[in-house]
Design a protein around this motif. Structure first.
Motif, PDB file in Angstrom:
ATOM      1  N   UNK A 220      19.691 -45.437  -4.005  1.00  0.00           N
ATOM      2  CA  UNK A 220      20.315 -44.716  -5.116  1.00  0.00           C
ATOM      3  C   UNK A 220      20.289 -43.217  -4.818  1.00  0.00           C
ATOM      4  N   UNK A 221      21.067 -42.473  -5.594  1.00  0.00           N
ATOM      5  CA  UNK A 221      21.103 -41.025  -5.388  1.00  0.00           C
ATOM      6  C   UNK A 221      19.713 -40.425  -5.630  1.00  0.00           C
ATOM      7  N   UNK A 222      19.031 -40.935  -6.640  1.00  0.00           N
ATOM      8  CA  UNK A 222      17.698 -40.418  -6.934  1.00  0.00           C
ATOM      9  C   UNK A 222      16.744 -40.695  -5.774  1.00  0.00           C
ATOM     10  N   UNK A 223      16.876 -41.878  -5.191  1.00  0.00           N
ATOM     11  CA  UNK A 223      16.020 -42.218  -4.037  1.00  0.00           C
ATOM     12  C   UNK A 223      16.327 -41.315  -2.841  1.00  0.00           C
ATOM     13  N   UNK A 224      17.602 -40.952  -2.693  1.00  0.00           N
ATOM     14  CA  UNK A 224      17.973 -40.058  -1.584  1.00  0.00           C
ATOM     15  C   UNK A 224      17.296 -38.703  -1.762  1.00  0.00           C
ATOM     16  N   UNK A 225      17.322 -38.198  -2.990  1.00  0.00           N
ATOM     17  CA  UNK A 225      16.680 -36.899  -3.253  1.00  0.00           C
ATOM     18  C   UNK A 225      15.174 -36.976  -3.024  1.00  0.00           C
ATOM     19  N   UNK A 226      14.586 -38.130  -3.393  1.00  0.00           N
ATOM     20  CA  UNK A 226      13.133 -38.249  -3.325  1.00  0.00           C
ATOM     21  C   UNK A 226      12.649 -38.741  -1.964  1.00  0.00           C
ATOM     22  N   UNK A 227      13.598 -39.106  -1.072  1.00  0.00           N
ATOM     23  CA  UNK A 227      13.199 -39.716   0.197  1.00  0.00           C
ATOM     24  C   UNK A 227      12.317 -38.793   1.029  1.00  0.00           C
ATOM     25  N   UNK A 228      11.276 -39.380   1.633  1.00  0.00           N
ATOM     26  CA  UNK A 228      10.438 -38.582   2.527  1.00  0.00           C
ATOM     27  C   UNK A 228      10.814 -38.826   3.990  1.00  0.00           C
ATOM     28  N   UNK A 229      11.887 -39.589   4.212  1.00  0.00           N
ATOM     29  CA  UNK A 229      12.389 -39.734   5.579  1.00  0.00           C
ATOM     30  C   UNK A 229      12.825 -38.343   6.050  1.00  0.00           C
ATOM     31  N   UNK A 230      12.319 -37.899   7.184  1.00  0.00           N
ATOM     32  CA  UNK A 230      12.605 -36.506   7.591  1.00  0.00           C
ATOM     33  C   UNK A 230      14.096 -36.213   7.767  1.00  0.00           C
ATOM     34  N   UNK A 231      14.848 -37.202   8.239  1.00  0.00           N
ATOM     35  CA  UNK A 231      16.280 -36.985   8.442  1.00  0.00           C
ATOM     36  C   UNK A 231      16.984 -36.823   7.091  1.00  0.00           C
ATOM     37  N   UNK A 232      16.701 -37.774   6.197  1.00  0.00           N
ATOM     38  CA  UNK A 232      17.351 -37.755   4.879  1.00  0.00           C
ATOM     39  C   UNK A 232      16.911 -36.518   4.113  1.00  0.00           C
ATOM     40  N   UNK A 233      15.621 -36.237   4.155  1.00  0.00           N
ATOM     41  CA  UNK A 233      15.069 -35.108   3.426  1.00  0.00           C
ATOM     42  C   UNK A 233      15.713 -33.797   3.902  1.00  0.00           C
ATOM     43  N   UNK A 234      15.758 -33.642   5.210  1.00  0.00           N
ATOM     44  CA  UNK A 234      16.341 -32.405   5.759  1.00  0.00           C
ATOM     45  C   UNK A 234      17.814 -32.272   5.395  1.00  0.00           C
ATOM     46  N   UNK A 235      18.550 -33.388   5.504  1.00  0.00           N
ATOM     47  CA  UNK A 235      19.997 -33.323   5.267  1.00  0.00           C
ATOM     48  C   UNK A 235      20.320 -33.108   3.793  1.00  0.00           C
TER      49      UNK A 235
END
Lengths: 244, 281
Positions: A220-235
């Protein structure tokens, strides 16, 4: 519903590597990722404009890759698409461009076509632009005409490739709000690629992130914002330093 | 968990240099031959589709007339100038060579006319059209491919062969025949003037149709139609297979000119051979 399984595509070098993705019916799905990660190629595979080297594409339960040319033509009545380069026919006026899918795909009376074209142009804040040629439009205006053409057939599946590229922030937000409002009104399944993350993520239900031909995040969009995956988090947060 | 560990878990092991290696040696030769066969099949498929849509396709008012103007009217001056000079050069050279053997040039006009009708007007004219019309078709369709307009057509259930190629195909067959007929007249006229100016051949003697028969007319007309069909199909195929950006359009244009010219030469060989077998020399 759009379902992709094990999609592989190569143009001399791998572009898509084993993409498996599920876009639920009625969902506004945002596809994000750095440039050249295969997002636009994936959209073209969904529409059947490009064939993958391996994998399957199912839209509303129908196998797109096994369709004949005629079946695909019929099936595309159910798909609206905005192309990355707008793809406006430069030998047609704005009105003819927007009316083209209506004339080709549906048997509608001319007054209704004209009415729907005018209504679409008003929606993208370009009223009265019917007689203009694409060559006389700015980049942002071309984009808005492209959006009008993609949405004019009110298709149940809509794909947008960079709907806000080249637009100022206000118009960009207006376009995203418009796309969201239309999606909610029609219940269409929308797959959208955009680099304008801040605005796109305000309207999406789910987000997928692609990197070097792989889908590295789906949530979900909220999960994307909260993701601690370094790639997702950085992007997602636009941080200059990181693995990307 | 460290950043590096996160990275490897989400992205996986991606081989960035996983390019497909280009074949070398015998494999390259085989790959080239395969590519040639595939291209030939695709070209054939485009040709068959064009014929199909010519009969069954969507009628677009004005599309064929517009292409007739683009292909015909806009090529007229170029073709007439070229054929005018060709007519002068050929008659001058033929006159000089003939005078070395026989002093009588009374049949120069008759043989020149037969040559024009049977082969030269159609072949030279088509080669000129291949450069002008072929390049134009490939550049136009190629730029539509790279700007995704062709994909947009497909999304609207419009086959680009039907929408883009068919009008050019019909227009090219009609206009190639008309232009070459007129250009042959120009070449004959300039040839007649050259014969009069340099060899003192009376125009009444020069205009001698005794050597032109139905076979010559049939072969000449067949060539006009075949070239008129081949140029847009070959050029359109080159345009539709454009890949990349403006560089790709440039390559498509070059391929269109080279391949259209080649197709004219190859068709000339086969039609001339068939004409020789059917009608004699």
């Amino acid at each position: 519903m759009i379902e992709l399984r094990g999609i592989v595509k190569s143009f001399g070098r791998p572009v898509l590597r084993d993409i498996t993705m599920h876009v639920p019916a009625g969902c506004l799905y945002g596809l994000i990722g750095p440039g050249a990660s295969g997002k636009s190629v994936l959209l073209k595979i969904v529409t059947g404009l490009m064939r993958p080297d391996a994998g399957s594409v199912h839209i509303d339960g129908r196998d797109v890759l096994s369709m004949t040319d005629l079946e695909l033509q019929e099936f595309r009545k159910r798909i609206g698409m905005l192309f990355q380069n707008n793809a406006l026919f430069d030998f047609m006026t704005v009105a003819e461009n927007i009316a083209f899918p209506l004339r080709r795909l549906f048997d509608l009376p001319e007054p209704e076509i004209r009415e729907r074209v005018a209504e679409r142009l008003a929606c993208v804040s370009l009223p009265g632009f019917e007689g203009r040629m694409p060559s006389g439009l700015s980049g942002g205006q071309k984009k808005r005409v492209g959006v009008a053409r993609a949405t004019v057939i009110q298709a149940p599946i809509v794909l947008y490739d960079e709907p806000a590229a080249g637009l100022d922030p206000v118009t960009s937000q207006k376009i995203f709000d418009l796309l969201r409002a239309e999606q909610q009104a029609s219940g269409a399944t929308v797959l959208m690629v955009s680099s304008d993350l801040d605005r796109m993520l305000t309207v999406t239900d789910r987000v997928g992130m692609m990197y070097k031909g792989r889908l590295i995040f789906d949530g979900t969009t909220a999960e994307a914002y909260a993701s601690d995956d370094p790639f997702v988090h950085q992007f997602v947060h636009g941080i200059p330093e990181g693995p990307l | 968990m460290t950043t590096e560990q996160h990275a490897s878990s989400s992205v996986g092991n991606i081989d960035e240099d996983a390019y497909v290696k280009a074949p070398t040696g015998l494999a390259a030769l085989g790959a080239g031959a395969l590519e040639f066969v595939v291209a030939g099949r695709m070209l054939y498929s485009v040709f068959v589709k064009t014929l199909y849509y010519t009969v069954r396709g969507v009628r677009r008012p004005g599309a064929i007339a517009q292409q007739m103007y683009e292909i015909g009217n806009r090529s007229m001056v170029f073709l007439f100038v070229v054929m005018g000079f060709i007519g002068m050069i050929l008659v001058y050279q033929a006159g000089i060579q003939t005078k070395r053997v026989v002093p009588d040039l009374s049949l120069l006009g008759a043989t020149f006319l037969e040559l024009l009708v049977r082969d030269l007007a159609a072949s030279i004219g088509a080669l000129m059209l291949a450069t002008r019309v072929g390049a134009g078709i490939a550049a136009e369709i190629g730029s539509m491919v790279v700007t995704e307009q062709v994909d947009a057509l497909r999304m609207c259930a419009a086959d680009p062969v039907d929408y883009l190629l068919k009008p050019r195909f019909i227009a090219s067959i009609v206009m190639t025949t008309v232009l070459i007929t007129l250009a042959a007249g120009v070449a004959f006229g300039t040839g007649m003037w050259t014969g009069y100016a340099f060899f003192d051949i009376n125009p009444r003697t020069f205009v001698n149709m005794s050597m032109v028969d139905a076979g010559d007319l049939t072969v000449g007309l067949t060539k006009c139609i075949a070239y008129g069909a081949a140029i847009p199909v070959v050029s359109g195929y080159c345009g539709l297979t454009t890949f990349g950006g403006s560089e790709g359009v440039g390559w498509a244009t070059t391929r269109a000119v080279v391949n259209s010219s080649l197709s004219v030469i190859i068709l000339n060989f086969f039609i001339s051979g068939a004409g020789f077998l059917v009608f004699g020399g």
